[in-house]
Design a protein around this motif. Sequence first.
Motif, PDB file in Angstrom:
ATOM      1  N   HIS A  54      -2.162  21.184   1.471  1.00  0.00           N
ATOM      2  CA  HIS A  54      -2.288  22.392   0.650  1.00  0.00           C
ATOM      3  C   HIS A  54      -1.481  22.308  -0.647  1.00  0.00           C
ATOM      4  CE1 HIS A  54       1.206  23.207   3.311  1.00  0.00           C
ATOM      5  NE2 HIS A  54       1.695  23.857   2.266  1.00  0.00           N
ATOM      6  N   GLU A  55      -0.616  21.299  -0.780  1.00  0.00           N
ATOM      7  CA  GLU A  55       0.142  21.111  -2.017  1.00  0.00           C
ATOM      8  C   GLU A  55      -0.382  19.945  -2.845  1.00  0.00           C
ATOM      9  OE1 GLU A  55       4.250  20.649  -1.054  1.00  0.00           O
ATOM     10  OE2 GLU A  55       4.380  22.519   0.087  1.00  0.00           O
ATOM     11  N   LEU A  56      -1.323  19.186  -2.306  1.00  0.00           N
ATOM     12  CA  LEU A  56      -1.712  17.926  -2.929  1.00  0.00           C
ATOM     13  C   LEU A  56      -2.325  18.104  -4.312  1.00  0.00           C
ATOM     14  CD1 LEU A  56      -1.976  14.865  -2.703  1.00  0.00           C
ATOM     15  CD2 LEU A  56      -4.150  15.215  -1.498  1.00  0.00           C
ATOM     16  N   LEU A  57      -3.152  19.113  -4.487  1.00  0.00           N
ATOM     17  CA  LEU A  57      -3.834  19.301  -5.764  1.00  0.00           C
ATOM     18  C   LEU A  57      -2.843  19.431  -6.916  1.00  0.00           C
ATOM     19  CD1 LEU A  57      -6.744  19.523  -6.815  1.00  0.00           C
ATOM     20  CD2 LEU A  57      -6.537  22.008  -6.630  1.00  0.00           C
ATOM     21  N   GLY A  58      -1.738  20.088  -6.678  1.00  0.00           N
ATOM     22  CA  GLY A  58      -0.729  20.252  -7.723  1.00  0.00           C
ATOM     23  C   GLY A  58       0.294  19.141  -7.770  1.00  0.00           C
ATOM     24  N   ARG A  59       0.185  18.181  -6.847  1.00  0.00           N
ATOM     25  CA  ARG A  59       1.196  17.127  -6.768  1.00  0.00           C
ATOM     26  C   ARG A  59       0.576  15.730  -6.771  1.00  0.00           C
ATOM     27  NH1 ARG A  59       5.094  18.551  -1.837  1.00  0.00           N
ATOM     28  NH2 ARG A  59       6.132  16.660  -2.657  1.00  0.00           N
ATOM     29  N   LEU A  60      -0.656  15.634  -7.249  1.00  0.00           N
ATOM     30  CA  LEU A  60      -1.311  14.331  -7.284  1.00  0.00           C
ATOM     31  C   LEU A  60      -0.494  13.310  -8.068  1.00  0.00           C
ATOM     32  CD1 LEU A  60      -5.029  15.396  -7.845  1.00  0.00           C
ATOM     33  CD2 LEU A  60      -4.131  14.207  -5.839  1.00  0.00           C
ATOM     34  N   HIS A  61       0.213  13.776  -9.091  1.00  0.00           N
ATOM     35  CA  HIS A  61       1.006  12.863  -9.910  1.00  0.00           C
ATOM     36  C   HIS A  61       2.177  12.274  -9.147  1.00  0.00           C
ATOM     37  CE1 HIS A  61       3.006  16.769 -10.153  1.00  0.00           C
ATOM     38  NE2 HIS A  61       4.117  16.106 -10.465  1.00  0.00           N
ATOM     39  N   GLU A  62       2.507  12.845  -7.995  1.00  0.00           N
ATOM     40  CA  GLU A  62       3.629  12.339  -7.211  1.00  0.00           C
ATOM     41  C   GLU A  62       3.221  11.221  -6.254  1.00  0.00           C
ATOM     42  OE1 GLU A  62       5.989  15.364  -5.326  1.00  0.00           O
ATOM     43  OE2 GLU A  62       5.537  16.821  -6.912  1.00  0.00           O
ATOM     44  N   VAL A  63       1.933  11.002  -6.104  1.00  0.00           N
ATOM     45  CA  VAL A  63       1.478   9.908  -5.240  1.00  0.00           C
ATOM     46  C   VAL A  63       1.697   8.600  -5.992  1.00  0.00           C
ATOM     47  CG1 VAL A  63      -0.461   8.934  -3.953  1.00  0.00           C
ATOM     48  CG2 VAL A  63      -0.243  11.427  -4.197  1.00  0.00           C
ATOM     49  N   PRO A  64       2.495   7.697  -5.451  1.00  0.00           N
ATOM     50  CA  PRO A  64       2.801   6.451  -6.172  1.00  0.00           C
ATOM     51  C   PRO A  64       1.544   5.644  -6.493  1.00  0.00           C
ATOM     52  CG  PRO A  64       4.310   6.772  -4.326  1.00  0.00           C
ATOM     53  CD  PRO A  64       3.253   7.814  -4.187  1.00  0.00           C
ATOM     54  N   ASP A  65       1.652   4.830  -7.515  1.00  0.00           N
ATOM     55  CA  ASP A  65       0.535   3.975  -7.901  1.00  0.00           C
ATOM     56  C   ASP A  65       0.209   2.994  -6.782  1.00  0.00           C
ATOM     57  OD1 ASP A  65       0.476   5.207 -10.351  1.00  0.00           O
ATOM     58  OD2 ASP A  65       1.710   3.677 -11.347  1.00  0.00           O
ATOM     59  N   GLY A  66      -1.058   2.608  -6.745  1.00  0.00           N
ATOM     60  CA  GLY A  66      -1.477   1.615  -5.774  1.00  0.00           C
ATOM     61  C   GLY A  66      -2.560   2.139  -4.855  1.00  0.00           C
TER      62      GLY A  66
ATOM     63  N   ILE B  71       0.855  -1.188   0.000  1.00  0.00           N
ATOM     64  CA  ILE B  71       0.000   0.000   0.000  1.00  0.00           C
ATOM     65  C   ILE B  71       0.890   1.236   0.000  1.00  0.00           C
ATOM     66  CG2 ILE B  71      -1.964  -1.089   1.181  1.00  0.00           C
ATOM     67  CD1 ILE B  71      -1.000   0.260   3.774  1.00  0.00           C
ATOM     68  N   VAL B  72       0.291   2.349  -0.384  1.00  0.00           N
ATOM     69  CA  VAL B  72       0.933   3.657  -0.294  1.00  0.00           C
ATOM     70  C   VAL B  72       0.378   4.354   0.940  1.00  0.00           C
ATOM     71  CG1 VAL B  72       1.270   5.902  -1.400  1.00  0.00           C
ATOM     72  CG2 VAL B  72       1.170   3.813  -2.792  1.00  0.00           C
ATOM     73  N   ILE B  73       1.261   4.848   1.793  1.00  0.00           N
ATOM     74  CA  ILE B  73       0.840   5.608   2.976  1.00  0.00           C
ATOM     75  C   ILE B  73       1.144   7.074   2.698  1.00  0.00           C
ATOM     76  CG2 ILE B  73       1.065   5.930   5.448  1.00  0.00           C
ATOM     77  CD1 ILE B  73       2.132   3.057   5.614  1.00  0.00           C
ATOM     78  N   LEU B  74       0.116   7.907   2.760  1.00  0.00           N
ATOM     79  CA  LEU B  74       0.259   9.328   2.429  1.00  0.00           C
ATOM     80  C   LEU B  74       0.005  10.183   3.665  1.00  0.00           C
ATOM     81  CD1 LEU B  74       0.624  11.598   0.327  1.00  0.00           C
ATOM     82  CD2 LEU B  74      -1.843  11.439  -0.126  1.00  0.00           C
ATOM     83  N   ASP B  75       0.987  10.986   4.048  1.00  0.00           N
ATOM     84  CA  ASP B  75       0.904  11.912   5.178  1.00  0.00           C
ATOM     85  C   ASP B  75       0.587  13.290   4.616  1.00  0.00           C
ATOM     86  OD1 ASP B  75       1.425  13.709   7.269  1.00  0.00           O
ATOM     87  OD2 ASP B  75       3.152  12.584   7.999  1.00  0.00           O
ATOM     88  N   THR B  76      -0.554  13.877   5.012  1.00  0.00           N
ATOM     89  CA  THR B  76      -0.967  15.173   4.462  1.00  0.00           C
ATOM     90  C   THR B  76      -0.816  16.321   5.447  1.00  0.00           C
ATOM     91  OG1 THR B  76      -3.275  14.794   5.122  1.00  0.00           O
ATOM     92  CG2 THR B  76      -2.616  14.074   2.903  1.00  0.00           C
ATOM     93  N   ARG B  77      -0.086  16.087   6.529  1.00  0.00           N
ATOM     94  CA  ARG B  77       0.113  17.160   7.503  1.00  0.00           C
ATOM     95  C   ARG B  77       1.139  18.176   6.989  1.00  0.00           C
ATOM     96  NH1 ARG B  77       2.269  14.300  12.354  1.00  0.00           N
ATOM     97  NH2 ARG B  77       3.303  13.177  10.656  1.00  0.00           N
ATOM     98  N   ARG B  78       1.235  19.298   7.687  1.00  0.00           N
ATOM     99  CA  ARG B  78       2.184  20.329   7.282  1.00  0.00           C
ATOM    100  C   ARG B  78       3.619  19.894   7.608  1.00  0.00           C
ATOM    101  NH1 ARG B  78      -2.231  22.985   9.110  1.00  0.00           N
ATOM    102  NH2 ARG B  78      -1.421  23.314  11.217  1.00  0.00           N
ATOM    103  N   ASN B  79       4.582  20.638   7.087  1.00  0.00           N
ATOM    104  CA  ASN B  79       5.984  20.238   7.177  1.00  0.00           C
ATOM    105  C   ASN B  79       6.470  20.069   8.607  1.00  0.00           C
ATOM    106  OD1 ASN B  79       6.428  20.138   4.388  1.00  0.00           O
ATOM    107  ND2 ASN B  79       6.845  22.326   4.273  1.00  0.00           N
ATOM    108  N   LEU B  80       6.153  21.017   9.485  1.00  0.00           N
ATOM    109  CA  LEU B  80       6.643  20.932  10.853  1.00  0.00           C
ATOM    110  C   LEU B  80       6.028  19.754  11.591  1.00  0.00           C
ATOM    111  CD1 LEU B  80       6.827  24.661  12.012  1.00  0.00           C
ATOM    112  CD2 LEU B  80       8.687  23.153  11.304  1.00  0.00           C
ATOM    113  N   GLU B  81       4.765  19.459  11.297  1.00  0.00           N
ATOM    114  CA  GLU B  81       4.123  18.295  11.913  1.00  0.00           C
ATOM    115  C   GLU B  81       4.824  17.015  11.485  1.00  0.00           C
ATOM    116  OE1 GLU B  81      -0.512  18.737  12.154  1.00  0.00           O
ATOM    117  OE2 GLU B  81       0.180  19.646  10.281  1.00  0.00           O
ATOM    118  N   ALA B  82       5.086  16.894  10.203  1.00  0.00           N
ATOM    119  CA  ALA B  82       5.715  15.684   9.691  1.00  0.00           C
ATOM    120  C   ALA B  82       7.152  15.552  10.164  1.00  0.00           C
ATOM    121  CB  ALA B  82       5.658  15.671   8.165  1.00  0.00           C
ATOM    122  N   ALA B  83       7.852  16.669  10.322  1.00  0.00           N
ATOM    123  CA  ALA B  83       9.234  16.624  10.790  1.00  0.00           C
ATOM    124  C   ALA B  83       9.318  16.157  12.236  1.00  0.00           C
ATOM    125  CB  ALA B  83       9.879  17.999  10.638  1.00  0.00           C
TER     126      ALA B  83
END
Length: 458
Positions: A394-406, A369-381
């Motif tokens: 807030h970046e997902l709409l322009g980066r949907l192509h970066e989400v790996p297949d699956g 599976i692909v696990i996607l974290d959508t929190r802000r940078n400081l949260e993820a760090a």
Amino acid sequence: MPSILPIDTPSLGDRSYLVHDGRVAFVVDPQRDIDRVLDLAAANGVRITHVLETHIHNDYVTGGYALAQHTGAAYHVNADDPVTFDRVPVSDGDVIIVSDSMTVTAIGTPGHTHTHLAYALTDTDRPIGVFSGGSLLYGSVGRPDLFGPAHTHDLVRHQYASAHRLASMLPGDAQVYPTHGFGSFCSATQSDTTASTIAQEKLVNPALTRDEQSFVDELLAGLDAWPAYYAHMAPANSAGPGDADLSAPQRADAEQLRKRLADGEWVVDLRNHVAFAAGHVAGTLNFGLDGGFATYLGWLIPWGTPLTLLAETPQQIAEAQRELVRIGIDRPAAHATGGPTDWSGGENLATYPRATFADLAEVRHHRPIVILDTRRNLEAAEARIDGAVHIPLHELLGRLHEVPDGEVWVYCAAGYRASIAAALLTRAGRHVVAVDDKFTRAADAGLPTVTGTAHVGQ
């Protein structure tokens, strides 16, 4: 003794003030929906004679100009602000006599903006409080980076100096009345405090307890992204926004909804994320009224995109409109009420499953599976699931192509942002599972976490 009445806008983390002596009143930093201010003044039997802006706001559209037009009040805006409307220019040191018992002194407090003013309230020569806007907040200050990196270095040091100026000019028992700091992205940090004094801030506020360089370093290290719609607020406020139109938009039937979706417009379902996941019109997006609706919708929507609202009741449509006019989305293109079977026109509803972090811990051992974290940078760090792809919502709409297949399992801090991301991914044709759980439970579920700057694929 003047009465100081706060007018809270929890959804944006802001606070306005109506201050009166029983006869006349002034208002500080009013929000766009000025009917709340007018109703409060009427309930107290007072006449609004002055409207004061601490700064040209970046996080909401002001109601100051419209309120002054409605009431005939003098509209006080910094003389150095390049506005295109008539105002009463005010500068550092100017004294505004509101009534025999209420005098306001403007205090230059740059930092949150270049031309920020605070207003010290005096009751018959006794300072009783300061309306500090985005300068001195409860346990914090307004963020100094909204004008871009070229200005941040100077503004953060101005913010430090302004906090010390207020602390030195006012007595310890003077109350502090900020505009931001109650969840607003304009605040550098967040606090649960709802009231404070100058003396209290001297004990707890980093701007007043740290040396300048320590304050600068700590504040800048704690700043993360702010909503994209902020870019549109200052230009709107500099132009003098008029009345907000809160009348109901036109009604759309199922056929019209299908056409709007086909045309690439945004059709937003306001129901909570549990109901949305269980069944929604294919292609619609979910920004529930039970969370940061206006903040995240305003952050993600391509500015100017026609917007249609779906809700169970007309009251919910009205609530959403009120939230939206505050950030400059004035007129939805259409609306519909009822439920997804009413809106689908007989077509099958789309769904996606919800899960917990315990479910995620179990599934990742059985299939890829692909696990996607959508929190802000400081949260993820601070902590994120090992192996998760990190793309802030807030970046997902322009980066949907970066989400790996699956198959994509998407999470955030508590589920609200994950539901928005799940709807975006579902609309893009992805197989999604929304983790509807608190991230604090991830480690207890047996999911390994890591710290440090996250990158795509890490």
